[in-house]
Design an enzyme around this catalytic site. Sequence first.
Site, mmCIF file in Angstrom:
data_model
loop_
_atom_site.group_PDB
_atom_site.id
_atom_site.type_symbol
_atom_site.label_atom_id
_atom_site.label_comp_id
_atom_site.label_asym_id
_atom_site.label_seq_id
_atom_site.Cartn_x
_atom_site.Cartn_y
_atom_site.Cartn_z
ATOM 1 N N ASP A 50 -4.125 0.249 -2.802
ATOM 2 C CA ASP A 50 -2.590 0.140 -2.028
ATOM 3 C C ASP A 50 -2.657 1.443 -0.891
ATOM 4 O O ASP A 50 -2.114 2.561 -1.188
ATOM 5 C CB ASP A 50 -1.763 0.445 -3.316
ATOM 6 N N SER B 51 4.829 7.632 -3.864
ATOM 7 C CA SER B 51 4.128 6.769 -3.555
ATOM 8 C C SER B 51 3.376 7.364 -2.208
ATOM 9 O O SER B 51 4.304 7.968 -1.313
ATOM 10 C CB SER B 51 4.836 5.531 -3.043
ATOM 11 N N HIS C 267 2.223 -0.385 0.373
ATOM 12 C CA HIS C 267 3.644 -0.717 0.224
ATOM 13 C C HIS C 267 4.450 0.202 0.942
ATOM 14 O O HIS C 267 5.755 -0.212 1.302
ATOM 15 C CB HIS C 267 3.829 -0.940 -1.269
HETATM 16 N N1 ARG Z 1 5.590 -0.021 -8.544
HETATM 17 C C1 ARG Z 1 5.285 0.848 -7.294
HETATM 18 C C2 ARG Z 1 6.554 1.254 -6.588
HETATM 19 O O1 ARG Z 1 7.598 1.575 -7.519
HETATM 20 C C3 ARG Z 1 4.902 -0.312 -6.303
HETATM 21 C C4 ARG Z 1 5.644 -1.284 -5.667
HETATM 22 C C5 ARG Z 1 4.928 -2.267 -4.457
HETATM 23 N N2 ARG Z 1 4.189 -3.051 -5.257
HETATM 24 C C6 ARG Z 1 4.882 -4.354 -5.764
HETATM 25 N N3 ARG Z 1 3.784 -5.307 -6.010
HETATM 26 N N4 ARG Z 1 5.837 -4.560 -5.637
HETATM 27 O O2 ARG Z 1 7.102 1.275 -5.620
HETATM 28 N N1 GLU Z 2 5.408 2.929 -6.350
HETATM 29 C C1 GLU Z 2 6.291 3.909 -6.398
HETATM 30 C C2 GLU Z 2 6.790 4.422 -5.071
HETATM 31 O O1 GLU Z 2 7.226 3.499 -4.137
HETATM 32 C C3 GLU Z 2 5.729 4.999 -6.969
HETATM 33 C C4 GLU Z 2 5.619 4.832 -8.395
HETATM 34 C C5 GLU Z 2 6.438 5.712 -9.374
HETATM 35 O O2 GLU Z 2 7.817 5.178 -9.527
HETATM 36 O O3 GLU Z 2 5.960 6.535 -10.039
HETATM 37 O O4 GLU Z 2 7.327 5.689 -4.626
#
Ligand code: ARG
Ligand code: GLU
Length: 716
Positions: A221, A648, A85
């Site tokens: 990921d 991330s 991502h």
């Molecule tokens: N929750 C993670 C973050 O905050 C992953 C986001 C990307 N994945 C998704 N399914 N939207 O960035």
């Molecule tokens: N998915 C998050 C990011 O893009 C990290 C997850 C979190 O917030 O801990 O940095």
Amino acid sequence: MKKHILLLFVVITGFFKVKADEGMWLPQLLESLNEKRMQSLGMKISASDIYDINKGSLKDAIVSFGGFCTGEVISDQGLLLTNHHCGFDAIQNHSTIDKNFIRDGFWARSKAEELPNAGLFVTFIVRIEDVTEQVLSGAPQNLTESARQSIVDKNARQQLNLVQKESYQNAFIRSFFDGNKYYLFVTETYNDVRLVGAPPSAIGNFGKDTDNWMWPRHTGDFSMFRIYAGKDNKPADYSPENIPYKPKKSLSISMSGMKEGDFTMVFGFPGRTSEYLPSKAVEQIMKVNDPAKILIRDKALKVIDKYMRTDEALKIQYASKYAGISNAWKKWQGEVLGLTNTNAVDKKLKYEAAFTDRVNKNPALQAAYGKLLPQLNGLYEQIKPLALARDYYLETTSKIELFTIVQRIRALNTKRDKGSYVGALKKEIDWMTGFLNELSIKVDKEVFAAMMQLYRENQHPAYVSAYAQEAYKKFGNYAAWAEALYAKSVFADKAKVLQQLKNNPNALFEALQTDEAAQLVVSISNLYDNKVAPSLNEKQSAINQLQRSYMKAQMEVFSEKDFYPDANSTLRVAFGNVKGYQSPTGKNYEYYTYLDGVMKKYKPGDYEFDVPEKLRQLYKQKDFGQYAVNGKVPVCFIASNHTTGGNSGSPALDAYGNLVGLNFDRVWEGTMSDINYDASICRNIMVDIRYILFIVDKFAGASHLVEEMNLVYPKK
Ligand code: ARG
Ligand code: GLU
């Protein structure tokens, strides 16, 4: 009295015990603050193996990836690992209908096939210096915020002029602990970063929005890039002549995996946290701001989802927008749940009681900080309606793409007489082309109706623009208003906007004066700028000033405790142990997931849970290479590292500093760690490095990349 003190002792040690794994620590201070504790948790290396400015240390393998994620160097040829991502934009930009890297993945078979990415950069941290004294010289505590800021800025500029650095290096200064500390960073930024590989989204984003922020998780990921440098190994703009960067340090990769209780640390660039707020502020986030933002996004997502479900083309067009809106929407819900279930406000209140108790017992502290908490809590009460108005303004207007178009044209209009205009216009045409490709007027019209209803009906009338009130009254119904507005507005005509931008932008600038959509946007933003922003900013700077004192006071009053600064996108180390958890509702969660779990979730042809044929085959034939343990391929695991957005792509390291996983998410209710870390439920989620290697080697057949890496097999 004795009883009282005993109680206080229990309360205070209680906080500290619960928060054992809390913290995003400054790498240059690990030796003095954390090394002992890290070693007692199982770490086998020393603080200077993590951060050292005289020899290659782990920090030399960590980069800020594009300023929004983290990445790490995993070979001596500059190979870089980050999340799928995080690399998604690059993957998307190289994708076409015929070469759909989002759907099918991409693997460069040789360095010649690696794909350059204009605008993408990675930044290494060379060293970090404490410049607090210099930056704060001549800035006494009692100045107004703006007077203080101008002294701070001037001092900081001076320090940046004095700093010893090479011509290819950069430097910046950041504030920590709400302006009680300042650190200077010398950095090296590389601008030639090429895409090496990415799995199909069905692996890299397996489970999509349904599984996002959730555990158990089965997402691979990850994506891979390579840093290129000039012939001298120094930063250089993109050139075909550039060579793979030779790093001071690259991470070794452990093939031994992790078991429950093992020490881990996460090294990266966490974005933003607010751990030192008073109870009132936490209560407001929980009861006012998060719920408002959740409600607004809920309505917008419902409209978009309805169309995505019935229309294949719309599904593709809106996929990334939907993911973006839903990511924070879902996170806020988890945050509220976590804060509620762990009684975060009560805990803050107890902490404040202990604080007040100590302050009242000491005349010097009493004189300095006796009034602080009531004042601060009072100000939060005053800012409440303004902060809510800000959330309504930002959240509703930003979902309406028609408004975005108008705002972009307004911004361009202000550059009309400037030398930069020609370049700005060209950039705008490019931007608008991409933007309009992902916009359906039909959907936007309905989003408009939903957003304007919330804007008009859920807010105090003082925060609703008179123009919007009048316009609505003409129809008495949001859908009819939307129909009429979109039918008439030039800004709602995609083809015309683009054509005029290219051939006659002045026509669009003139329309800003007469078009009803433009007038609506102007009236809404003017009301915000005049009636909300000035008092909001005034209250906010008063709060900032008091938060600074409160931060300082907490460190003085609880001087036995080590404090870490809130995240601010600078390099940090979090550490803890691999651990399952029990949710507040009593459900127990294992700390590991396996490929079997992917197959259990598999739904043929599904948008979120399809599994590529090749992966199913490998599974069926148990063709796992060296990546399985007892016949199972590990996929993801969780630990108690304190992380946030920006982490991330951060490496998860074992006790020896070997790479064992790639951080990409947190468990749902644990996302409250941005405000109040609680070791009982806060867990970060990582992909096991062996799953990544399995996909690279067995799934993608890119074993030449695995050969570049240094695999190690530490005994457990
Ligand atoms: N929750 C993670 C973050 O905050 C992953 C986001 C990307 N994945 C998704 N399914 N939207 O960035
Ligand atoms: N998915 C998050 C990011 O893009 C990290 C997850 C979190 O917030 O801990 O940095």
